[in-house]
Design an enzyme around this catalytic site. Sequence first.
Site, short mmCIF file in Angstrom:
data_model
loop_
_atom_site.label_atom_id
_atom_site.label_comp_id
_atom_site.label_asym_id
_atom_site.label_seq_id
_atom_site.Cartn_x
_atom_site.Cartn_y
_atom_site.Cartn_z
N GLU A 14 0.82 -1.22 0.00
CA GLU A 14 0.00 0.00 0.00
C GLU A 14 0.85 1.27 0.00
OE1 GLU A 14 -3.22 -0.10 -0.45
OE2 GLU A 14 -3.31 -2.29 -0.31
N LYS A 39 0.42 -7.69 -13.38
CA LYS A 39 0.53 -7.99 -11.95
C LYS A 39 0.20 -9.47 -11.83
CE LYS A 39 -0.85 -6.60 -7.29
NZ LYS A 39 0.26 -5.77 -6.78
N SER A 43 -3.44 -10.64 -4.41
CA SER A 43 -4.32 -11.11 -3.35
C SER A 43 -5.32 -10.00 -3.04
CB SER A 43 -3.53 -11.51 -2.10
OG SER A 43 -2.69 -10.46 -1.67
N GLU A 117 4.52 -5.77 -11.95
CA GLU A 117 4.29 -5.28 -10.59
C GLU A 117 4.22 -6.46 -9.64
OE1 GLU A 117 0.94 -3.18 -7.75
OE2 GLU A 117 0.79 -2.87 -9.92
N VAL A 119 3.88 -8.14 -5.61
CA VAL A 119 2.81 -8.17 -4.61
C VAL A 119 3.45 -7.89 -3.26
CG1 VAL A 119 3.01 -10.68 -4.39
CG2 VAL A 119 0.90 -9.53 -3.65
#
Length: 228
Positions: A14, A39, A43, A117, A119
Site C-alpha cells: 500500500e 501484476k 491477493s 508489478e 505483490v
Amino acid sequence: MTVKGLFITGTGTELGKTEVTALLARQLRAERRAVRALKPVISGFALDDPASDTRRLADAQGLAWGAETARALSPLRFKAPLSPDMAAAREGRRLDLDAVVEATRAGLPGDGLVLVEGVGGAFVPLCPGVTVADWIAALGLPPVVVAGSYLGTMSHTIATVEALAARGLATAAVVVSQSPDQPVPVAETVATLGRHLSCPVWALPRLTGQEVPPDLTGLADLAGAVRG
C-alpha cells in the site's frame, strides 16, 4: 525472445506500486511506445472491484475490463488480502516459484517494455521458502523499489535496497511515493536517501487528479533485458 523490463516492488504494501506502474504505462503509451504492464500475482482480488490493482493497470493500458483481461494481467488471483502464501492456503491452493515464473513469462510481450508489478514488499513470502526477491531474481528484471515518505522510511528503504543487493539484485531506482502523513516534504526525503543510495531516487507527489504528474518515462531507460 528478448524483452526489456522492470520489476516494480516496494519496501512494503500500500505504498504506491500500482500508482507508479500505471502512471509509467500511461506516459509511455502517450509517447506511442510499446508497453505491457502485468501484476501476475494478486491477493485481495475481486473482479467487480473498480479500484483493484489489476483493474487500474488494465485502465492504464486502455484494455476493456472483464474476466479475460483479469486472467491475462493477473493469472494468479486470490480473494484474501494476505501475503500470497497465506491467501493461497486459505483457498486450498499452493504456489511454487516455477509456476509463478511461468505465469509471468506467459504474459511477456514479443517486443516493447514489460512492467511486472510485484505483490506486497520485496521480501513478502510468495510461497514456502520463497519471497518476492526470489521471483525478481528468477526473471532477471532490474527492480524499482517504491517507498513511502512516512516516518521510518529511511531505514525501511535502505534496508530493502541493501537486502536486494545481498542477493545480487541491483536496484535500478527508488521512487518515493508521498505518504498521507509525512514528517518532512517528500523532496527532503528524496534528497536524504540520495545521499545514502547509489541508485537514482525519484519523487512521486500525492496525486489528486488536478496536478500534472511527474514524468516517469526516464525509468524505462533503466530497463535491462530478460531472455525467455
